[in-house]
Design a protein around this motif. Structure first.
Motif, mmCIF file in Angstrom:
data_model
loop_
_atom_site.group_PDB
_atom_site.id
_atom_site.type_symbol
_atom_site.label_atom_id
_atom_site.label_comp_id
_atom_site.label_asym_id
_atom_site.label_seq_id
_atom_site.Cartn_x
_atom_site.Cartn_y
_atom_site.Cartn_z
ATOM 1 N N UNK A 15 -101.719 38.238 -36.275
ATOM 2 C CA UNK A 15 -103.018 38.101 -35.932
ATOM 3 C C UNK A 15 -103.217 39.242 -36.102
ATOM 4 N N UNK A 16 -104.370 39.897 -36.051
ATOM 5 C CA UNK A 16 -104.935 40.991 -36.210
ATOM 6 C C UNK A 16 -105.318 41.520 -38.138
ATOM 7 N N UNK B 212 -109.447 32.004 -37.012
ATOM 8 C CA UNK B 212 -109.453 32.448 -38.560
ATOM 9 C C UNK B 212 -111.116 33.134 -37.893
ATOM 10 N N UNK B 213 -111.386 34.460 -37.940
ATOM 11 C CA UNK B 213 -113.019 34.853 -37.934
ATOM 12 C C UNK B 213 -113.678 34.699 -39.121
ATOM 13 N N UNK C 125 -106.666 34.945 -32.975
ATOM 14 C CA UNK C 125 -105.874 34.641 -32.253
ATOM 15 C C UNK C 125 -104.882 33.828 -32.809
ATOM 16 N N UNK C 126 -103.863 34.124 -32.120
ATOM 17 C CA UNK C 126 -102.488 32.744 -32.860
ATOM 18 C C UNK C 126 -102.027 32.119 -31.448
ATOM 19 N N UNK C 127 -102.632 30.677 -31.287
ATOM 20 C CA UNK C 127 -101.837 29.557 -29.625
ATOM 21 C C UNK C 127 -101.261 28.824 -30.014
ATOM 22 N N UNK C 128 -99.557 28.923 -29.230
ATOM 23 C CA UNK C 128 -98.629 28.025 -29.613
ATOM 24 C C UNK C 128 -98.746 27.442 -28.136
ATOM 25 N N UNK C 129 -98.620 25.677 -28.727
ATOM 26 C CA UNK C 129 -98.651 25.442 -27.877
ATOM 27 C C UNK C 129 -99.681 23.598 -27.527
ATOM 28 N N UNK C 130 -100.459 23.225 -27.378
ATOM 29 C CA UNK C 130 -101.270 22.815 -26.681
ATOM 30 C C UNK C 130 -102.453 22.584 -26.193
ATOM 31 N N UNK C 131 -103.438 22.685 -26.695
ATOM 32 C CA UNK C 131 -105.366 23.208 -26.299
ATOM 33 C C UNK C 131 -106.232 22.282 -26.138
#
Length: 141
Positions: free
Chosen positions: A4-5, A112-113, A120-126
């Motif tokens: 991230x970043x 990813x921009x 940002x990194x998101x683990x799990x369900x969204x």
């Protein structure tokens, strides 16, 4: 979380049609990158959400790539066809791309921009709405 970043790690892969796909093909637009497998129920749920909610809502503003982790092409292709999923699926049969991204638990989504930086990194369900909103946040950074 370490990516991230930073610029998103470069990769080349094949999609289910056998076309070579490079991350750099998508520069200039934000990319939502999701790692998943057919045997992980949360991953499958996330794929369904992307297929039914996100792709309809994205209006061409961003791209969505679903990277299948370490399964063979024919079983992934059968799974996608049986489920009728609308998804651009890339194959990571060796797990090398997952290693680059440190994708330890699935599903995991990388935002990813348009400059190719992981925002940002998101683990799990969204939810679909959260994904679309998150891309909007990245765009208005």
């Amino acid at each position: 979380e370490n990516v991230s970043g930073y610029p998103a790690p470069y990769f080349e892969s094949e999609d289910l049609r056998g076309e070579k796909i490079k991350l750099s093909d998508f520069l200039g637009k934000p990319v939502v990158l999701m790692f998943w497998t057919t045997w992980n129920q949360l991953s499958v749920d996330q794929l369904r959400i992307i297929s039914t909610e996100v792709l309809q809502e994205r209006k061409g503003v961003f791209d969505v790539l679903s990277i299948n982790s370490q399964e063979d092409k024919s079983s992934v292709a059968n799974f996608i066809e049986r489920g009728g999923y609308e998804a651009h699926v890339l194959l990571d049969s060796s797990g090398a791309i997952g290693d680059l991204y440190q994708a330890r638990s699935l599903p995991v989504i990388y935002f990813i921009d348009e400059d190719g930086v992981v925002r940002e990194v998101y683990v799990g369900i969204m939810s679909g709405k959260s994904i679309v909103d998150k891309v909007g946040d990245a765009l208005s950074k």
